[in-house]
Design an enzyme around this catalytic site. Sequence first.
Site, PDB file in Angstrom:
ATOM      1  N   CYS A 188      34.745  50.200  90.537  1.00  0.00           N
ATOM      2  CA  CYS A 188      33.389  50.767  90.602  1.00  0.00           C
ATOM      3  C   CYS A 188      32.900  50.766  92.041  1.00  0.00           C
ATOM      4  O   CYS A 188      33.311  49.929  92.843  1.00  0.00           O
ATOM      5  CB  CYS A 188      32.406  49.943  89.767  1.00  0.00           C
ATOM      6  SG  CYS A 188      32.768  49.863  88.019  1.00  0.00           S
ATOM      7  N   ASP A 189      32.003  51.674  92.327  1.00  0.00           N
ATOM      8  CA  ASP A 189      31.323  51.673  93.610  1.00  0.00           C
ATOM      9  C   ASP A 189      29.982  52.369  93.427  1.00  0.00           C
ATOM     10  O   ASP A 189      29.888  53.346  92.687  1.00  0.00           O
ATOM     11  CB  ASP A 189      32.133  52.377  94.692  1.00  0.00           C
ATOM     12  CG  ASP A 189      31.630  52.011  96.070  1.00  0.00           C
ATOM     13  OD1 ASP A 189      32.011  50.938  96.563  1.00  0.00           O
ATOM     14  OD2 ASP A 189      30.825  52.776  96.636  1.00  0.00           O
TER      15      ASP A 189
END
Length: 192
Positions: free
Chosen positions: A67-68
């Site tokens: 995730c980012d």
Amino acid sequence: MLVLASASPARRRLLEQAGIAHQVQVSGVDEESISDPDPAQLVQRLARAKAEAVAQQLPQGCRVLGCDSLLVFNGEVYGKPADAGEARQRWLQMAGGWGELITGHCLLPCNQEAADGGPLLAAVVTRVQFALLSSAEIDAYVASGEPLQCAGGFALEGRGGLLVERIEGCFSNVIGLSLPLLRRWLKAPSSC
């Protein structure tokens, strides 16, 4: 087994609170080396790079979640502020306005080249309205140190929650991971 390719304590807490068994392995990806003019594409590319870096190191039979997150405010893309001065300047601009918190998600099988399926990729966008704040309130929040640890310079699950007026969309996405999206992905036939 789900492996979270992230150093984010907020993402770990979300998974723990949701009762999703997982392990954590930080990717070590150089985020500065990845770019894209489109914020949604950028967070997906970063999420995929993190997931791929970890998946290569693990045996088949698990799935890796990368995730980012970033904030888009008035056309500007904000990751974590570099220092207190930058955090304060951002908050002076954001106070009373709306931004979009975008989180890229990538779920892929370990040792992808040996697996049947490919990665699942998505960017989830949540609109956030920030409170109209005084300079003293901004200074107090920046002095807490919390804004320096978070994309966009605020933590909804922490002191920053007091500074948010309204959210349109996925609440957990603002913390760093869309639990509804992950639930759908984990319920779907295995991506492996």
